[in-house]
Design a protein around this motif. Structure first.
Motif, PDB file in Angstrom:
ATOM      1  N   SER A   7       0.840  -1.181   0.000  1.00  0.00           N
ATOM      2  CA  SER A   7       0.000   0.000   0.000  1.00  0.00           C
ATOM      3  C   SER A   7       0.881   1.239   0.000  1.00  0.00           C
ATOM      4  N   GLY A   8       0.283   2.395  -0.296  1.00  0.00           N
ATOM      5  CA  GLY A   8       1.062   3.622  -0.300  1.00  0.00           C
ATOM      6  C   GLY A   8       2.231   3.528  -1.253  1.00  0.00           C
ATOM      7  N   SER A   9       1.989   2.934  -2.403  1.00  0.00           N
ATOM      8  CA  SER A   9       3.082   2.589  -3.302  1.00  0.00           C
ATOM      9  C   SER A   9       3.596   3.757  -4.118  1.00  0.00           C
ATOM     10  N   GLY A  10       2.891   4.872  -4.079  1.00  0.00           N
ATOM     11  CA  GLY A  10       3.275   5.970  -4.952  1.00  0.00           C
ATOM     12  C   GLY A  10       2.703   5.814  -6.343  1.00  0.00           C
ATOM     13  N   SER A  11       1.806   4.848  -6.512  1.00  0.00           N
ATOM     14  CA  SER A  11       1.254   4.581  -7.831  1.00  0.00           C
ATOM     15  C   SER A  11      -0.021   5.353  -8.105  1.00  0.00           C
ATOM     16  N   THR A  12      -0.465   6.175  -7.171  1.00  0.00           N
ATOM     17  CA  THR A  12      -1.660   6.968  -7.375  1.00  0.00           C
ATOM     18  C   THR A  12      -1.309   8.443  -7.386  1.00  0.00           C
ATOM     19  N   ALA A  13      -2.166   9.223  -8.001  1.00  0.00           N
ATOM     20  CA  ALA A  13      -1.873  10.643  -8.202  1.00  0.00           C
ATOM     21  C   ALA A  13      -1.740  11.413  -6.904  1.00  0.00           C
ATOM     22  N   GLY A  14      -2.388  10.920  -5.825  1.00  0.00           N
ATOM     23  CA  GLY A  14      -2.349  11.640  -4.566  1.00  0.00           C
ATOM     24  C   GLY A  14      -1.098  11.430  -3.751  1.00  0.00           C
ATOM     25  N   ASP A  15      -0.221  10.539  -4.175  1.00  0.00           N
ATOM     26  CA  ASP A  15       0.983  10.264  -3.390  1.00  0.00           C
ATOM     27  C   ASP A  15       2.003  11.380  -3.536  1.00  0.00           C
ATOM     28  N   ARG A  24       8.382   4.146  -8.502  1.00  0.00           N
ATOM     29  CA  ARG A  24       8.981   3.972  -9.821  1.00  0.00           C
ATOM     30  C   ARG A  24      10.201   3.063  -9.766  1.00  0.00           C
ATOM     31  N   LEU A  25      10.998   3.196  -8.731  1.00  0.00           N
ATOM     32  CA  LEU A  25      12.166   2.329  -8.584  1.00  0.00           C
ATOM     33  C   LEU A  25      11.742   0.910  -8.216  1.00  0.00           C
ATOM     34  N   ARG A  26      10.843   0.801  -7.272  1.00  0.00           N
ATOM     35  CA  ARG A  26      10.374  -0.521  -6.843  1.00  0.00           C
ATOM     36  C   ARG A  26       9.755  -1.289  -7.997  1.00  0.00           C
ATOM     37  N   SER A  27       8.919  -0.639  -8.780  1.00  0.00           N
ATOM     38  CA  SER A  27       8.201  -1.322  -9.844  1.00  0.00           C
ATOM     39  C   SER A  27       9.118  -1.860 -10.919  1.00  0.00           C
ATOM     40  N   ARG A  28      10.340  -1.338 -10.985  1.00  0.00           N
ATOM     41  CA  ARG A  28      11.324  -1.797 -11.968  1.00  0.00           C
ATOM     42  C   ARG A  28      12.388  -2.700 -11.349  1.00  0.00           C
ATOM     43  N   GLY A  29      12.165  -3.097 -10.105  1.00  0.00           N
ATOM     44  CA  GLY A  29      13.088  -4.013  -9.456  1.00  0.00           C
ATOM     45  C   GLY A  29      14.321  -3.347  -8.890  1.00  0.00           C
ATOM     46  N   THR A 163     -10.477  -4.706  -1.682  1.00  0.00           N
ATOM     47  CA  THR A 163     -11.487  -4.101  -2.559  1.00  0.00           C
ATOM     48  C   THR A 163     -12.128  -2.906  -1.880  1.00  0.00           C
ATOM     49  N   ASP A 164     -12.514  -3.064  -0.620  1.00  0.00           N
ATOM     50  CA  ASP A 164     -13.162  -1.976   0.126  1.00  0.00           C
ATOM     51  C   ASP A 164     -12.245  -0.768   0.260  1.00  0.00           C
ATOM     52  N   ARG A 165     -10.945  -1.017   0.409  1.00  0.00           N
ATOM     53  CA  ARG A 165      -9.999   0.075   0.649  1.00  0.00           C
ATOM     54  C   ARG A 165      -9.332   0.579  -0.618  1.00  0.00           C
ATOM     55  N   GLY A 166      -9.641  -0.031  -1.750  1.00  0.00           N
ATOM     56  CA  GLY A 166      -9.034   0.407  -2.997  1.00  0.00           C
ATOM     57  C   GLY A 166      -7.557   0.124  -3.092  1.00  0.00           C
ATOM     58  N   ASP A 167      -7.091  -0.938  -2.438  1.00  0.00           N
ATOM     59  CA  ASP A 167      -5.673  -1.307  -2.484  1.00  0.00           C
ATOM     60  C   ASP A 167      -5.462  -2.177  -3.726  1.00  0.00           C
ATOM     61  N   THR A 168      -5.276  -1.523  -4.845  1.00  0.00           N
ATOM     62  CA  THR A 168      -5.277  -2.246  -6.116  1.00  0.00           C
ATOM     63  C   THR A 168      -4.073  -3.172  -6.278  1.00  0.00           C
ATOM     64  N   LEU A 169      -2.912  -2.786  -5.764  1.00  0.00           N
ATOM     65  CA  LEU A 169      -1.761  -3.661  -5.914  1.00  0.00           C
ATOM     66  C   LEU A 169      -1.957  -4.953  -5.124  1.00  0.00           C
ATOM     67  N   LEU A 205      -0.899  -0.316 -13.273  1.00  0.00           N
ATOM     68  CA  LEU A 205      -0.079   0.347 -12.255  1.00  0.00           C
ATOM     69  C   LEU A 205       1.366   0.545 -12.710  1.00  0.00           C
ATOM     70  N   GLY A 206       1.764  -0.169 -13.756  1.00  0.00           N
ATOM     71  CA  GLY A 206       3.165  -0.118 -14.167  1.00  0.00           C
ATOM     72  C   GLY A 206       4.068  -0.930 -13.269  1.00  0.00           C
ATOM     73  N   PHE A 207       3.518  -1.996 -12.653  1.00  0.00           N
ATOM     74  CA  PHE A 207       4.299  -2.862 -11.773  1.00  0.00           C
ATOM     75  C   PHE A 207       5.059  -3.860 -12.651  1.00  0.00           C
ATOM     76  N   LEU A 208       6.112  -3.355 -13.256  1.00  0.00           N
ATOM     77  CA  LEU A 208       6.806  -4.105 -14.298  1.00  0.00           C
ATOM     78  C   LEU A 208       7.391  -5.402 -13.774  1.00  0.00           C
ATOM     79  N   VAL A 209       7.977  -5.368 -12.569  1.00  0.00           N
ATOM     80  CA  VAL A 209       8.652  -6.549 -12.038  1.00  0.00           C
ATOM     81  C   VAL A 209       7.657  -7.670 -11.723  1.00  0.00           C
ATOM     82  N   GLY A 210       6.397  -7.333 -11.534  1.00  0.00           N
ATOM     83  CA  GLY A 210       5.389  -8.349 -11.274  1.00  0.00           C
ATOM     84  C   GLY A 210       4.604  -8.767 -12.491  1.00  0.00           C
TER      85      GLY A 210
END
Length: 264
Positions: A7-15, A24-29, A163-169, A205-210
């Protein structure tokens, strides 16, 4: 801002900008670089836990960096004071023990169960870390205890809360593991739907490593030539990321072997 591992991944506009850079770094490994951004704030419980979760995730995808993850986790445990903070740190401790056992580094099954049990005692039913805890208890039930029915219940609870909390990752993980159980039961259509949803979320989400693991799992439910196309795309992504996830690379050499869904 939530600092749990999914959660709080930085993948949403409000982060905030820091979270966006970490994501961005995490999603690319690039877990070490992402963790370095958080190091100046690691004297506080939230950033310390997020830093530890990044380095544990590195272990999951690469099978390396165990000492760094342990050090970061000890720091997170030392900075945790409130029950929810201590519960989230215990959840991360259980996850590291699970990953170590799953990848054959050390058998830490008892530690994984004990730490996740401690997290369950510390986290209130409505706590933000509860969905992630349920998911990880499902992992232990499925992969270490050989109890798919218990795993399904835990994954379903995690899925509903995410689902209730919108934690998409986190949803990308619950969809994926519920689909894996469906495939084991021979319910191919249900499995295909779950794997497709997991892949869709990770791509959005651009979670490339996954993404490569999600492609390979979806391929298990498809016929040729679609299955081969999905595995070939997964292979391209693994090569792009320098052979990460390491446990997936050997499965992407044609002819592609059929195998159970991969751990992440």
């Amino acid at each position: 801002m939530a600092y749990t591992a999914m959660s709080g991944s930085g993948s949403t506009a409000g982060d905030d900008p820091l979270q966006t850079a970490v994501w961005r770094l995490r999603s690319r490994g690039c877990w070490v670089d992402a963790a370095a951004l958080l190091a100046p704030r690691a004297d506080a419980a939230g950033p310390a836990l997020q830093r530890a979760s990044l380095l544990v995730e590195r272990c999951l995808y690469t099978g390396q960096g165990w000492e760094e993850a342990e050090d970061a986790l000890r720091t997170a445990e030392a900075t945790a004071h409130a029950d929810d903070e201590r519960g989230e740190a215990a959840c991360e401790r259980g996850h590291l023990a699970y990953v170590s056992t799953l990848l054959g580094a050390h058998d830490r099954t008892d530690e994984a169960r004990a730490a996740l049990g401690r997290a369950a005692a510390l986290l209130a039913p409505g706590a933000r870390g509860r969905a992630l805890l349920d998911f990880r208890r499902g992992l232990v039930a499925e992969k270490l205890s050989g109890s798919p029915q218990s795993a399904r219940g835990a994954y379903t609870r995690a899925h509903a809360t995410a689902t209730d909390r919108g934690d998409t990752l986190l949803l990308s993980f619950t969809w994926r593991h519920l689909a894996g159980l469906a495939l084991r039961r021979g319910e191919v259509a249900e499995a295909r739907h779950g794997f497709a949803e997991s892949l869709r979320i990770r791509e959005e989400l651009g979670f490339l490593v996954g993404t490569a693991p999600a492609l390979v799992s979806l391929a298990e439910t498809e016929q040729e030539p679609e299955a081969g196309r999905l595995r070939a795309e997964a292979g391209r992504l693994v090569r792009l990321l320098g052979g990460v996830p390491t446990w997936l690379a050997e499965r992407l050499v044609p002819p592609f072997p059929l195998s159970p869904p991969s751990p992440a």
